[in-house]
Enzyme design. Structure first.
Site, PDB file in Angstrom:
ATOM      1  CD  GLU A 167      10.834   3.950  -3.710  1.00 48.03           C
ATOM      2  OE1 GLU A 167       9.856   3.529  -4.350  1.00 48.03           O
ATOM      3  OE2 GLU A 167      11.888   3.312  -3.616  1.00 48.03           O
ATOM      4  CD  GLU A 356      12.643   1.354   0.837  1.00 47.02           C
ATOM      5  OE1 GLU A 356      12.436   0.678  -0.193  1.00 47.02           O
ATOM      6  OE2 GLU A 356      11.762   2.021   1.400  1.00 47.02           O
TER       7      GLU A 356
HETATM    8  C1  BGC Z   1       9.250   0.840  -1.343  1.00 46.53           C
HETATM    9  C2  BGC Z   1       8.879  -0.331  -0.467  1.00 46.53           C
HETATM   10  C3  BGC Z   1       8.748  -1.585  -1.313  1.00 46.53           C
HETATM   11  C4  BGC Z   1      10.080  -1.845  -1.965  1.00 46.53           C
HETATM   12  C5  BGC Z   1      10.141  -3.126  -2.783  1.00 46.53           C
HETATM   13  C6  BGC Z   1      10.274   0.508  -2.390  1.00 46.53           C
HETATM   14  O1  BGC Z   1       9.915   1.133  -3.559  1.00 46.53           O
HETATM   15  O2  BGC Z   1       9.652   1.919  -0.568  1.00 46.53           O
HETATM   16  O3  BGC Z   1       7.718  -0.026   0.218  1.00 46.53           O
HETATM   17  O4  BGC Z   1       8.322  -2.668  -0.577  1.00 46.53           O
HETATM   18  O5  BGC Z   1      10.353  -0.783  -2.826  1.00 46.53           O
HETATM   19  O6  BGC Z   1       9.340  -3.083  -3.900  1.00 46.53           O
END
Ligand code: BGC
Length: 457
Positions: A167, A356
Site C-alpha cells: 500500500e 488483504e
Molecule cells: C494495511 C494494514 C492495516 C489494514 C487495516 C491495510 O491498509 O496494509 O497494515 O492494518 O489496512 O487498516
C-alpha cells in the site's frame, strides 16, 4: 454457501500479518529502530495512548500462529520482513539474528504445508534512513534495492512469492503528505518526492528479484477504493475523478508504463521536476500479479485544498453508511465493481490476488466464545463478489484475510480488531472467533465449526 473449489483448485487462500503490527520484540536480538518505533514511543501519537509493547507477540509465538493458520485451513501465510531486523541501520551491517528469525518463520510455514508469501516493505522504514530524509531522498532507491537483494539472496531457496511493497498510497499519503502516520512529514513536495522514489523503488525492487530468481512470482499490494461524488454538480464529479485517480491510479499506472495520472490532475505534472533522465522507463516493471486491498468506499467533493488533488472526502459520519470501528464506510459489494474496473482498465494485468481483505467490527464474548457474525458475513460477501468476478473471467487467483489475529492497528492502537482469532493483549492468549471457525469449515478442515476451542500452546 458455495464450495471453495468453485474458485478453482489453484486458488490461494491466505492470511496476512505484518512485522510491526505483530512481532513485538522491538529492541530484541539487535533489531534497529524503525520510524514506527520512534512514532509509538510517544504514545500520545496513538489512540487511547495505547503502548505497543509486544503487539501480538509474533516474535515469540510465530509457531503457534502458523499452526493456527494451518488449522483454519489456509494454504498461504503472508508476512512482512522488518527491514531494521535484517539491517539495523537500513544499510551496511547485516544482523544474523534477524536472518535467523525469518529463516525460522519460513521453515515453520513449509513444515506446516503453508506457502510463505513475503512482503518486503510494510511501512517500517529504518529510523537511520529517515534521518537521511527517508523516502524523500533519492538514495532511498539504492537503500531499498540493496535490502531487497539481501532478502532474496537469503530466502530464495524456499520463497518464490514476493510483495515488493504494501500500500504505497497509504504510507506515502498518510506519512509524507498528511503527517498523520510516521514519519509525520507533510506537504506536496514531500509527498511527490516520496511517491516518485517509492514508484521507482517498486520497479527496481522487482527487477532485483527477477535477476536473482527466474521463477519468482513478483507483485505489489495496492490499496483501492470505490469513489463517487457527493452529488451531480460538475465540480464535484471532477473532484471525484481526481480522488479516484489519487487512490486507485497513482501508483499502478506508472508501474504499468502509463505514467502518473496527469489527465485528471494536470498540476501533478510538477512531479516531472524531480524526474531524472530515464525515470519514465525505470518506473515500469512487468509484475506477475497485482495485489488489491479494498477496505472502504469514499464520497468526494470539490475543495480548494490540498493542491494537486483539490478534493476532500465527505466524512462517512455525515452520511448514511456502514461504519466499521474506525468510522470507515465498508461496502463488500464494491469488490466486484472494483475488480471489473481494474480488469477493464488494465487488461495487461496477468493475475490479481486480493492480498488483504478484512474489517474491524465489534466482537461479542459469550462464555468462552468470541462471536463476530458481522465479520464472518463480511468475508462471505467478499468471497461471493470474488467468485462473481472469476465467473466473468477476471483473473483473480487468491484471497488473503486481513488478518489472522488481532494486532496493532497503527495510529489507532489496539482498539480496532480485524482478526479471525481474538488476542488478549495482556496474556497473549489466542481464541478462534466465529469467523475463524467459519473459515475452518469453509476451507474444509474441521467437521464442526461450532465446537470452539481456546488455543493455547
Ligand atoms: C494495511 C494494514 C492495516 C489494514 C487495516 C491495510 O491498509 O496494509 O497494515 O492494518 O489496512 O487498516
Amino acid at each position: 454457501m458455495f464450495d471453495k473449489n468453485q474458485l478453482g483448485r489453484d486458488f490461494k487462500w491466505g492470511v496476512t500479518i505484518s512485522a510491526f503490527q505483530n512481532e513485538g520484540a522491538a529492541g530484541v536480538d539487535d533489531k534497529g529502530k524503525s520510524i514506527w518505533d520512534t512514532f509509538t514511543e510517544d504514545y500520545e501519537n496513538i489512540k487511547n495512548a495505547d503502548v505497543i509493547g509486544d503487539a501480538s507477540a509474533f516474535y515469540e509465538k510465530y509457531e503457534d500462529d502458523i499452526i493456527l493458520t494451518k488449522q483454519l485451513g489456509f494454504n498461504v501465510f503472508r508476512f512482512s520482513i522488518g527491514w531494521s531486523r535484517i539491517l539495523p541501520d537500513g544499510i551496511g551491517q547485516i544482523n544474523p539474528k534477524g536472518i535467523d528469525f525469518y529463516n525460522k518463520v519460513i521453515n515453520c510455514c513449509i513444515e506446516n504445508g503453508l506457502t510463505p508469501w513475503i512482503t518486503l516493505y510494510h511501512w517500517d522504514l529504518p529510523q537511520k534512513l529517515e534521518d537521511e530524509g527517508g523516502w524523500t531522498n533519492r538514495s532511498s532507491i539504492q537503500w531499498f534495492t540493496n535490502y531487497v537483494e539481501i532478502c532474496v539472496r537469503h530466502f530464495k531457496d524456499r520463497v518464490t512469492n514476493w510483495v515488493v511493497m504494501n500500500e504505497p498510497m497509504t504510507f506515502v499519503g498518510l506519512g509524507y503528505f498528511m503527517g498523520y502516520h510516521a514519519p509525520q512529514k507533510n506537504g506536496v513536495l514531500n509527498f511527490l518526492k516520496a511517491a516518485h522514489h517509492v514508484t521507482l523503488s517498486m520497479a527496481e525492487g522487482g527487477r532485483v528479484i527477477r535477476k536473482l530468481q527466474a521463477k519468482a512470482n513478483i507483485g505489489v499490494a495496492l490499496s483501492c477504493s470505490l469513489v463517487k461524488p457527493i452529488n451531480k454538480l460538475y465540480k464535484n464529479k471532477k473532484a471525484a475523478k481526481r480522488m479516484e485517480a489519487m487512490l486507485n491510479r497513482f501508483f499502478i499506472e506508472p508501474l504499468l508504463g502509463m505514467g502518473y495520472p496527469m489527465d485528471v490532475m494536470p498540476s501533478l505534472a510538477f512531479i516531472k521536476t524531480i524526474f531524472q533522465k530515464g525515470d519514465e522507463e525505470r518506473m515500469k516493471f512487468d509484475f506477475d500479479y497485482i495485489g488489491l486491498q479494498y477496505y472502504f468506499r469514499v464520497v468526494a467533493k470539490h475543495s480548494l485544498t490540498p493542491i494537486v488533488l483539490f478534493a476532500d472526502e465527505v466524512s462517512p459520519l455525515e452520511r448514511k453508511s456502514n461504519l466499521n470501528t474506525m468510522n470507515l464506510d465498508y461496502h463488500p459489494k464494491g469488490m466486484y465493481k472494483l475488480l471489473s474496473l481494474y480488469h477493464k482498465r488494465y487488461p495487461m494485468i496477468k493475475s490479481i490476488i486480493i492480498t488483504e481483505s478484512g474489517v474491524c467490527l465489534p466482537d461479542h464474548h459469550i462464555d468462552n466464545e468470541v462471536h463476530d457474525s458481522d465479520r464472518k458475513n463480511y468475508h462471505k460477501k467478499m468471497i461471493k463478489q470474488v467468485l462473481k468476478a472469476k465467473k466473468d473471467d477476471i483473473p483473480v487467483n487468491g484471497y488473503f484475510v486481513w488478518t489472522l489475529i488481532d494486532n496493532f492497528e497503527w495510529k489507532e492502537g489496539f482498539e480496532p480488531r480485524f482478526g479471525l482469532v481474538y488476542n488478549d493483549f495482556e496474556s497473549q492468549k489466542r481464541t478462534i472467533k466465529e469467523s475463524g471457525l467459519w473459515f475452518q469449515k469453509f476451507l474444509k478442515k474441521a467437521p464442526d465449526p461450532f465446537r470452539g476451542f481456546n488455543y493455547k500452546r
